[in-house]
Structures are given as C-alpha cells and as structure tokens.
Design a protein around this motif. Sequence first.
Motif, PDB file in Angstrom:
ATOM      1  N   ALA A   1       0.875   6.555  -3.828  1.00  0.00           N
ATOM      2  CA  ALA A   1       1.074   5.111  -3.950  1.00  0.00           C
ATOM      3  C   ALA A   1       1.188   4.796  -5.427  1.00  0.00           C
ATOM      4  O   ALA A   1       0.358   5.233  -6.233  1.00  0.00           O
ATOM      5  CB  ALA A   1      -0.079   4.343  -3.324  1.00  0.00           C
ATOM      6  N   VAL A   2       2.226   4.060  -5.782  1.00  0.00           N
ATOM      7  CA  VAL A   2       2.434   3.643  -7.163  1.00  0.00           C
ATOM      8  C   VAL A   2       2.131   2.149  -7.214  1.00  0.00           C
ATOM      9  O   VAL A   2       2.891   1.340  -6.678  1.00  0.00           O
ATOM     10  CB  VAL A   2       3.868   3.937  -7.630  1.00  0.00           C
ATOM     11  CG1 VAL A   2       4.000   3.651  -9.119  1.00  0.00           C
ATOM     12  CG2 VAL A   2       4.246   5.380  -7.331  1.00  0.00           C
ATOM     13  N   VAL A   3       1.013   1.793  -7.813  1.00  0.00           N
ATOM     14  CA  VAL A   3       0.512   0.425  -7.792  1.00  0.00           C
ATOM     15  C   VAL A   3       0.959  -0.298  -9.056  1.00  0.00           C
ATOM     16  O   VAL A   3       0.655   0.144 -10.171  1.00  0.00           O
ATOM     17  CB  VAL A   3      -1.022   0.416  -7.668  1.00  0.00           C
ATOM     18  CG1 VAL A   3      -1.577  -0.987  -7.869  1.00  0.00           C
ATOM     19  CG2 VAL A   3      -1.425   0.955  -6.293  1.00  0.00           C
ATOM     20  N   ASN A   4       1.684  -1.391  -8.864  1.00  0.00           N
ATOM     21  CA  ASN A   4       2.191  -2.173  -9.984  1.00  0.00           C
ATOM     22  C   ASN A   4       1.313  -3.401 -10.196  1.00  0.00           C
ATOM     23  O   ASN A   4       1.047  -4.166  -9.270  1.00  0.00           O
ATOM     24  CB  ASN A   4       3.626  -2.621  -9.689  1.00  0.00           C
ATOM     25  CG  ASN A   4       4.269  -3.299 -10.878  1.00  0.00           C
ATOM     26  OD1 ASN A   4       4.571  -2.656 -11.880  1.00  0.00           O
ATOM     27  ND2 ASN A   4       4.487  -4.604 -10.771  1.00  0.00           N
ATOM     28  N   LEU A   5       0.852  -3.586 -11.434  1.00  0.00           N
ATOM     29  CA  LEU A   5       0.021  -4.732 -11.795  1.00  0.00           C
ATOM     30  C   LEU A   5       0.761  -5.568 -12.834  1.00  0.00           C
ATOM     31  O   LEU A   5       1.119  -5.078 -13.903  1.00  0.00           O
ATOM     32  CB  LEU A   5      -1.321  -4.273 -12.375  1.00  0.00           C
ATOM     33  CG  LEU A   5      -2.208  -3.405 -11.484  1.00  0.00           C
ATOM     34  CD1 LEU A   5      -3.483  -3.023 -12.225  1.00  0.00           C
ATOM     35  CD2 LEU A   5      -2.542  -4.110 -10.185  1.00  0.00           C
ATOM     36  N   GLY A   6       0.996  -6.831 -12.513  1.00  0.00           N
ATOM     37  CA  GLY A   6       1.693  -7.740 -13.411  1.00  0.00           C
ATOM     38  C   GLY A   6       1.509  -9.152 -12.910  1.00  0.00           C
ATOM     39  O   GLY A   6       0.441  -9.521 -12.426  1.00  0.00           O
ATOM     40  N   THR A   7       2.567  -9.957 -12.987  1.00  0.00           N
ATOM     41  CA  THR A   7       2.520 -11.302 -12.415  1.00  0.00           C
ATOM     42  C   THR A   7       2.109 -11.226 -10.954  1.00  0.00           C
ATOM     43  O   THR A   7       1.225 -11.940 -10.492  1.00  0.00           O
ATOM     44  CB  THR A   7       3.882 -11.989 -12.539  1.00  0.00           C
ATOM     45  OG1 THR A   7       4.231 -12.067 -13.919  1.00  0.00           O
ATOM     46  CG2 THR A   7       3.851 -13.383 -11.937  1.00  0.00           C
ATOM     47  N   GLY A   8       2.783 -10.357 -10.224  1.00  0.00           N
ATOM     48  CA  GLY A   8       2.394 -10.021  -8.857  1.00  0.00           C
ATOM     49  C   GLY A   8       1.874  -8.605  -8.827  1.00  0.00           C
ATOM     50  O   GLY A   8       1.930  -7.877  -9.828  1.00  0.00           O
ATOM     51  N   VAL A   9       1.352  -8.194  -7.695  1.00  0.00           N
ATOM     52  CA  VAL A   9       0.907  -6.808  -7.532  1.00  0.00           C
ATOM     53  C   VAL A   9       1.451  -6.284  -6.206  1.00  0.00           C
ATOM     54  O   VAL A   9       1.690  -7.039  -5.268  1.00  0.00           O
ATOM     55  CB  VAL A   9      -0.636  -6.683  -7.572  1.00  0.00           C
ATOM     56  CG1 VAL A   9      -1.189  -7.246  -8.868  1.00  0.00           C
ATOM     57  CG2 VAL A   9      -1.287  -7.360  -6.387  1.00  0.00           C
ATOM     58  N   GLY A  10       1.646  -4.977  -6.160  1.00  0.00           N
ATOM     59  CA  GLY A  10       2.144  -4.346  -4.941  1.00  0.00           C
ATOM     60  C   GLY A  10       2.107  -2.848  -5.108  1.00  0.00           C
ATOM     61  O   GLY A  10       1.709  -2.328  -6.171  1.00  0.00           O
ATOM     62  N   ALA A  11       2.528  -2.120  -4.083  1.00  0.00           N
ATOM     63  CA  ALA A  11       2.466  -0.667  -4.105  1.00  0.00           C
ATOM     64  C   ALA A  11       3.758  -0.079  -3.547  1.00  0.00           C
ATOM     65  O   ALA A  11       4.174  -0.423  -2.436  1.00  0.00           O
ATOM     66  CB  ALA A  11       1.270  -0.169  -3.288  1.00  0.00           C
ATOM     67  N   GLY A  12       4.384   0.777  -4.335  1.00  0.00           N
ATOM     68  CA  GLY A  12       5.468   1.606  -3.820  1.00  0.00           C
ATOM     69  C   GLY A  12       4.860   2.853  -3.215  1.00  0.00           C
ATOM     70  O   GLY A  12       3.989   3.490  -3.828  1.00  0.00           O
ATOM     71  N   ILE A  13       5.273   3.216  -2.022  1.00  0.00           N
ATOM     72  CA  ILE A  13       4.597   4.274  -1.266  1.00  0.00           C
ATOM     73  C   ILE A  13       5.600   5.344  -0.852  1.00  0.00           C
ATOM     74  O   ILE A  13       6.689   5.031  -0.348  1.00  0.00           O
ATOM     75  CB  ILE A  13       3.910   3.693  -0.018  1.00  0.00           C
ATOM     76  CG1 ILE A  13       2.873   2.641  -0.430  1.00  0.00           C
ATOM     77  CG2 ILE A  13       3.258   4.796   0.821  1.00  0.00           C
ATOM     78  CD1 ILE A  13       2.404   1.763   0.715  1.00  0.00           C
ATOM     79  N   ALA A  14       5.231   6.589  -1.064  1.00  0.00           N
ATOM     80  CA  ALA A  14       6.003   7.728  -0.557  1.00  0.00           C
ATOM     81  C   ALA A  14       5.083   8.591   0.296  1.00  0.00           C
ATOM     82  O   ALA A  14       3.950   8.893  -0.107  1.00  0.00           O
ATOM     83  CB  ALA A  14       6.580   8.550  -1.699  1.00  0.00           C
ATOM     84  N   ILE A  15       5.555   8.970   1.470  1.00  0.00           N
ATOM     85  CA  ILE A  15       4.807   9.834   2.379  1.00  0.00           C
ATOM     86  C   ILE A  15       5.672  11.056   2.683  1.00  0.00           C
ATOM     87  O   ILE A  15       6.807  10.928   3.135  1.00  0.00           O
ATOM     88  CB  ILE A  15       4.454   9.105   3.701  1.00  0.00           C
ATOM     89  CG1 ILE A  15       3.646   7.830   3.417  1.00  0.00           C
ATOM     90  CG2 ILE A  15       3.695  10.043   4.637  1.00  0.00           C
ATOM     91  CD1 ILE A  15       2.280   8.076   2.835  1.00  0.00           C
ATOM     92  N   ASP A  16       5.120  12.233   2.395  1.00  0.00           N
ATOM     93  CA  ASP A  16       5.840  13.488   2.632  1.00  0.00           C
ATOM     94  C   ASP A  16       7.237  13.465   2.007  1.00  0.00           C
ATOM     95  O   ASP A  16       8.218  13.923   2.598  1.00  0.00           O
ATOM     96  CB  ASP A  16       5.940  13.787   4.137  1.00  0.00           C
ATOM     97  CG  ASP A  16       4.585  14.083   4.749  1.00  0.00           C
ATOM     98  OD1 ASP A  16       3.703  14.573   4.014  1.00  0.00           O
ATOM     99  OD2 ASP A  16       4.402  13.813   5.949  1.00  0.00           O
ATOM    100  N   GLY A  17       7.334  12.912   0.804  1.00  0.00           N
ATOM    101  CA  GLY A  17       8.587  12.935   0.064  1.00  0.00           C
ATOM    102  C   GLY A  17       9.593  11.884   0.461  1.00  0.00           C
ATOM    103  O   GLY A  17      10.717  11.883  -0.047  1.00  0.00           O
ATOM    104  N   THR A  18       9.214  10.975   1.368  1.00  0.00           N
ATOM    105  CA  THR A  18      10.127   9.929   1.812  1.00  0.00           C
ATOM    106  C   THR A  18       9.584   8.567   1.417  1.00  0.00           C
ATOM    107  O   THR A  18       8.412   8.257   1.651  1.00  0.00           O
ATOM    108  CB  THR A  18      10.313   9.987   3.345  1.00  0.00           C
ATOM    109  OG1 THR A  18      10.902  11.235   3.698  1.00  0.00           O
ATOM    110  CG2 THR A  18      11.227   8.862   3.821  1.00  0.00           C
TER     111      THR A  18
END
Length: 415
Positions: A212-229
Amino acid sequence: MPRQTSRDLRNESRFEVLHALFTLGPSTRQEIAKHTGLSTATVATLVTQFLAEGVLRIATVEQNTVGRPYERLTIDPDRGRILGIDVAETYVDATVYDVTLGPLGHGEVALDEHENDTEYVVNGIVRAIEAAVEASGTERERIIGAGVSMPGQVRPDAGVSVFAPNWDWHDVRIEELLEQRLGISVYVDNPLKAVALSEMWFGVGRVTKSMAVVNLGTGVGAGIAIDGTLLRGSANNAGEWGHTLLQLDGRQCRCGRRGCVEAYLGVHGLEMSLAEIAPKHPALRQPLQRGFVDAVAEGLVADDPALVELARRTSHYLAAALGDLVNLLNIPHITLTGWTTAALADWLIPAVREELPDHVLPGSLPGLAVEASRVPGNPVALGMAAFTLERFLGDLGLASPASTPPPRRRLRAPA
C-alpha cells in the motif's frame, strides 16, 4: 476472476522483460531470463519484438574468451518523449521523460487552492507543461503522449474527472479539454494509482508484489497492489482509505461524512488538531496549506511543545488507520509518500512503527515494513509517465494487463 488467456501471459512476460531492464540496466538475454524466470527461448522471442519496434537497442557487443560474442540490450531512451503531470489542489508539477523514464525537464505552476474554475486549472496545466517542454528542449512532434493525474474520482476509460470535492467538479471531460489545448494524446488517472505504479516499477515493487502506498497531503488515500496487480475496483475508486472511518461521529469531512481518516490526517485535519491544542498558534495564521506544513516542520525542529503534541496525535491517528489497512489486506509493506510525508516523515514514521503493533493482528506483523518512499522525483508524475508508456507499448501490441484499463485511442508514434 477471468481466466488468463495466452495473450495475457505473453503480455505479462513482455513487461517482465521490460521491468528487468529497468532494474538491471544493460543486460544479456541470459541475464534477463535468470532475473525474470522466463525461458531463454521466450526472452529471445520477446527481445526480437522489442528490437523490431525500436523500444530496445543493442548497447554493446562483448566477446567471451571462448564462444560467440554476446549482446547487451537496453531500452532506447530516444524512442520518444513522455509527459507526466501531477495536478493537485495547490500546484501543477510537469516533467518530460525519455522512454527509460529518465527526467529531462521540469515545470511547476502554483494554483490558488481557493480557485476551482475549469479553465483556470487547465491553463495551469498547460503552462506547467510548456515550461517542462522548454526546459527539456523537446520538439513537440517527439512527444508520444501525456499522463495527467487529477485529484478525486477519475474514470480513465472515459477521460472524465467524475468528482473532485475540493473543486466541486462533477463529470468534467478533462482529457478532451487537455487534448484540444495540447494537440497530443492524453491519459488521465487518479494520483493513488499513479503513486502505486511508480512504487511497483521503481520502489518497493522490486522486492515485494503486495503493498500500500499511502499519500498524505491535502487529501489522503492509498494506492494498492496485490500480487503485482494494481487494485482499481469497479469504478477506479479503490484506495479511498482516507474516507474510511477513524472516529464514529467525529470531525466533519469534506466528503460529507463524519470521522473519516482524512479529517484527521489531511492538512485541514492537522490544522484542526493544532487548533484543539493551541488555538492561537502562529502556524494557524499561514494562509496556504504548504506554508502551514512547513511551519509545523520548522517548529518540530525547534521542539515547539504544541507542535510536538501535534506530531504525537497525528502519528497516533496514522498508526490506527494503517493498522486497519493491514488487517484488511494483509499487506507486508506500507510506503508513505506525498508532500506532508516529505516534511514530517522524520517525526511520524518512527512513532508509527512503535505503535503499529498495538493495532495489527499478530499474524500480520512478521515482516511488516513502514517507510518513506524512495522513488526519485515526483512519484505521481513518474507513475503517470509509466501509464503513458504502457499505453504506447499497448498500441504496439506490447501491453500489460496488470495496471492499465483498455486504451481508448492510439498514441502517436514520434516522427
């Protein structure tokens, strides 16, 4: 889950070869086969296709002490130029890349965070791109496409900004507007998907396939990869971790709910926390978000007690919210990115690591890592450039099904 076809497997193998060259640099066919686990025959076939399309070139021919000479292959950086653009509520950051995704030129334009007119935002994007193109010395006819990240919910298959809450945008056909202004093919997506792809290609994706790549800024969210997808969801809306619940009936969030993670970890959430701690703190007089975060970082260096308490509370909220993410997905690696992370990581990450075991199920703790992103440059712009490269290769019949939606139009081959 649809069954993979032979074409899917060929496409995945092509990208294994490409990613190996991004990781290893100039390599022989045998080194690529060893790195990817593909057979030497498969690698030889795929390399022949890449060479025919001009995506690869022979870097050197070397002679063994015995036997035939062997070739080292490399991605050809001069196959074209790619634009990666990160559009946020407060800025536009544009970079020109070559096909190896090496940066060639950069441009940045500040946006008034209180201005939400479509023409104003589009003008800012165009100005940032023009600055980057000029800085790189790139001729327009060499650009094979532009990837543009837009905040909020985006539909890449339609080129539409469905909803950008801070701007109150609804169903803006942003891709069409930009193509009319720029005269090049444009691909739009969400920054969470972009940061995840850049991490998959150039960050921890080299050592793990689930993250999970968690972005912290004005908003927050997570880019997620599971098993390379890359995880997208049915409407490209997966990863809105910032709008999961941290506190029942808690603070008002800009999405309309109460108690969202973003209401505590977005910049406005940090401002609200500091107002609870020290309502008259001078950092709260900063008119812009970046000025506020910079003031917090400077105060932490000086051991300002109110800001030390702010960092403590924020790391507590972050550890609890990340614990939910780990418990839900059983991911082994969390990477933090974004401009708030860049300013405050030295205070937040050690505290989060210490507290996270209190929020994570014991079975998910072994090997769990939390760290700041090491992706060079702007990971959103880089991820958008990588998406554009994937689409260009898809146009050549060399696509990867792992991350991008089906392309809607052909990208132009450079002259």
